[in-house]
Design an enzyme around this catalytic site. Structure first.
Site, PDB file in Angstrom:
ATOM      1  CD  GLN A 237      33.637  61.113  13.300  1.00 38.08           C
ATOM      2  OE1 GLN A 237      33.374  61.836  14.250  1.00 38.08           O
ATOM      3  NE2 GLN A 237      33.253  59.691  13.351  1.00 38.08           N
TER       4      GLN A 237
ATOM      5  CD  GLN B  83      37.965  61.649  14.704  1.00 42.76           C
ATOM      6  OE1 GLN B  83      37.976  62.122  15.647  1.00 42.76           O
ATOM      7  NE2 GLN B  83      37.175  60.415  14.593  1.00 42.76           N
ATOM      8  CG  ASP B  84      37.555  60.463  10.150  1.00 43.17           C
ATOM      9  OD1 ASP B  84      38.583  59.976  10.605  1.00 43.17           O
ATOM     10  OD2 ASP B  84      36.412  60.258  10.206  1.00 43.17           O
TER      11      ASP B  84
ATOM     12  CG  ASP C 228      40.809  56.581  12.971  1.00 40.89           C
ATOM     13  OD1 ASP C 228      41.943  55.889  13.291  1.00 40.89           O
ATOM     14  OD2 ASP C 228      39.830  56.394  13.355  1.00 40.89           O
TER      15      ASP C 228
ATOM     16  NE  ARG D 102      41.117  53.906  15.391  1.00 38.71           N
ATOM     17  CZ  ARG D 102      40.144  54.391  16.096  1.00 38.71           C
ATOM     18  NH1 ARG D 102      39.951  53.546  17.169  1.00 38.71           N
ATOM     19  NH2 ARG D 102      39.217  55.557  16.157  1.00 38.71           N
TER      20      ARG D 102
ATOM     21  CD1 TRP E 243      36.165  52.147  10.991  1.00 39.80           C
ATOM     22  CD2 TRP E 243      36.423  53.012   8.655  1.00 39.80           C
ATOM     23  NE1 TRP E 243      34.916  53.023  10.491  1.00 39.80           N
ATOM     24  CE2 TRP E 243      35.116  53.258   9.139  1.00 39.80           C
ATOM     25  CE3 TRP E 243      36.991  53.149   7.584  1.00 39.80           C
ATOM     26  CZ2 TRP E 243      34.209  54.220   8.248  1.00 39.80           C
ATOM     27  CZ3 TRP E 243      36.116  53.878   6.531  1.00 39.80           C
ATOM     28  CH2 TRP E 243      34.898  54.464   6.970  1.00 39.80           C
TER      29      TRP E 243
END
Length: 543
Positions: free
Chosen positions: A328, A350-351, A372, A440, A442
């Site tokens: 993250q 990521q993120d 994500d 997806r 969370w």
């Protein structure tokens, strides 16, 4: 072992509710009002709920007040723990929770004020945001090594979350449009303009603000200039933000000249109506590399984090260059209500883009990431944006969205309309080696829709990826409507109960700018181009 007072408080609420049940209290008015709440044992102990003369708005107000009292109590508990000896990661998690609890107090105040003038959408928005704060706090505690955090803190946050959930459930019973009560003008102004619209615009937007997002820079009144070469007022964005006024009722513009600014910028909740203008995507860029692997929390890793309401940005790039192996690492976090972004780029892995809470709008923006990379629990609409999956680490999958709606009554979700979902340049040569998915779940009630968008061939035919086993597959809401492109074929999509191919414009229109984020009330004042509803070409194609 002695039991902490906060734990006793939590247990006591259930004991009291049991006593009320035996005495018949919740079999009358309390039962009627609490029907449909997820945690009726907490609902039935709301003061005055047993009275047949207490109105639903009064009960909701009492519930919010009771929740605010608990927030105050547990804020003191968190502060006490912070004073004890903690390792840096856990100390950071507690610090994040304290900031989020402070935001919760403010949002509960606005929710209560919105209730008093019949602004149901605003009431739901701020209760949803306040609830999201608690979930963010718990996520941070778990990431920091939750077993070392006192159980009483988690118990307290869980209690606050449940009480907010009940308040949200009660608001669903209110009419969607309640006429404003005849309150004095000065009392309405005390809401700082949230939801109050005159002549088509929120009261905090002046007429001159309407051109800030379309006019050339030379024709806009600039308040401060940031320049790397020293020709502006400041050489760092952080210093310029610090110099900006607090709670400004008018637009305050910071022009950031071309260059790379290596810093982390935090726009506090007291900085209202701030605007960043750059010289163009990739010409003006803000960069940092904070990440979870190296000790940051997800919440605190953002290169730029914005909390003050009404934030605007145009022609600028926000980047976190930590890389795919650092997990993250957020490029931009918006916790700003009615924040809007035009011709901006958000780049990380990521993120990447943390659409944390409240109402947000993105137009003509580019977002780059891997896992994500658009995530959070705001009500957000992205129009005419380019979403690019990058090359991830080996064994990783690309997931464009991870929406965090935890409660069925939260009015949140991710809506992507008239956009492009594609592979970035570094992924194109190897895209067959990595699977890519639209999203997806969370959280349990994750909600994401893709409308009228060009989905390219990198997307796996299943379209969507599970989070863990069967979690949330029957409670999520994932929808696709009138998309095009090689990856838009829905014939082999997942067969989860919560997934649907949307087949009529009425259902799809719920996730457009006007209905989902009440954009017609505030976006017109920014002069950002936007589409209020669905593209008219599709309206005759309902099945």
């Amino acid at each position: 072992m002695s039991i902490n007072s906060s734990v006793l408080l939590f247990i006591l609420s259930f004991i009291i509710s049991g006593i009320n049940a035996k005495s018949g209290v919740d079999s009358g008015a309390a039962h009627t009002h609490c029907d449909g709440t997820l945690y009726p044992s907490l609902c039935t102990v709301i003061p005055n709920i047993e009275s047949n003369t207490t109105t639903l708005p009064e009960i909701i107000s009492e519930s919010i007040t009771q929740t605010a009292d608990d927030v105050d109590y547990f804020t003191k508990e968190f502060t006490s723990v912070l004073r004890s000896t903690l390792d840096p990661r856990r100390s950071l998690a507690i610090t994040d929770c304290l900031e989020l609890l402070h935001s919760t107090v403010q949002e509960l105040k606005i929710a209560r004020s919105s209730l008093s003038i019949g602004r149901v959408y605003d009431l739901q928005t701020f209760l949803s945001a306040a609830m999201t704060n608690q979930d963010t706090c718990l996520d941070g505690l778990d990431l920091s090594g939750g077993k070392a955090v006192p159980d009483r803190l988690k118990v307290g946050i869980d209690r606050i979350t449940r009480m907010m959930s009940n308040s949200l459930a009660l608001t669903i019973k209110l009419p969607k449009e309640v006429e404003e009560t005849k309150k004095p003008v000065e009392e309405k102004e005390a809401l700082d303009g949230y939801g109050i619209v005159r002549d088509g615009f929120p009261t905090w937007v002046k007429k001159e603000d309407r051109r800030y997002l379309k006019d050339p820079i030379h024709s806009i009144k600039i308040d401060l200039v940031v320049s790397k070469d020293g020709t502006g007022n400041f050489t760092t964005i952080t210093d310029a933000v610090a110099a900006a006024p607090t709670k400004s009722k008018s637009r305050f513009v910071i022009y950031i000249k071309a260059g790379g600014y290596y810093e982390n910028v935090d726009v506090s909740s007291k900085k209202y109506n701030l605007m960043f203008i750059g010289d163009g995507m990739w010409k003006t860029s803000v960069k940092s590399n904070k990440n979870v692997v190296d000790g940051s929390s997800t919440y605190r890793s953002a290169t730029v984090a914005v909390n003050g309401k009404g934030f605007l940005a145009r022609d600028i790039t926000f980047e976190n260059y930590a890389g795919p192996s650092k997990h993250q690492a957020v490029a931009f976090r918006s916790s700003s209500d009615k924040s809007a972004f035009y011709r901006c780029s958000f780049a990380a892995y990521q993120d990447t883009l943390y659409v944390h809470k409240l109402r947000q709008f993105y137009r003509d923006c580019d977002v780059y990431g891997t896992v994500d990379f658009i995530f959070g629990n705001s009500a957000v609409v992205m129009q005419n944006c380019n979403l690019y999956a990058r090359k991830p680490d080996p064994k990783q999958k690309n997931v464009f969205t991870a929406q965090g709606r935890k409660d069925p009554n939260q009015n949140t979700g991710i809506s992507i309309q008239d956009s492009k979902i594609a592979a970035a340049a570094d992924l194109i040569p190897v895209k067959d080696q990595f699977k890519s998915y639209l999203g997806r779940p969370w959280k349990k009630y994750s909600r994401t829709v893709i409308l009228q968008t060009n989905i390219e061939d990198l997307i796996d035919p299943a379209g969507w990826l599970e989070w863990k086993g069967e979690f949330a597959l029957d409670t999520l809401y994932y929808g696709e409507y009138m998309n095009v492109g090689a990856g838009s074929d829905t014939s082999r999509r997942v067969t989860w109960p919560g997934y649907r191919v949307i087949k009529n414009s009425s259902e799809a229109a719920q996730f457009t700018v006007n209905q989902f984020i009440q954009g017609d009330e505030w976006l017109c004042a920014t002069t950002f181009p936007y589409t209020s509803g669905l593209s008219s070409i599709d309206l005759s194609l309902d099945v």
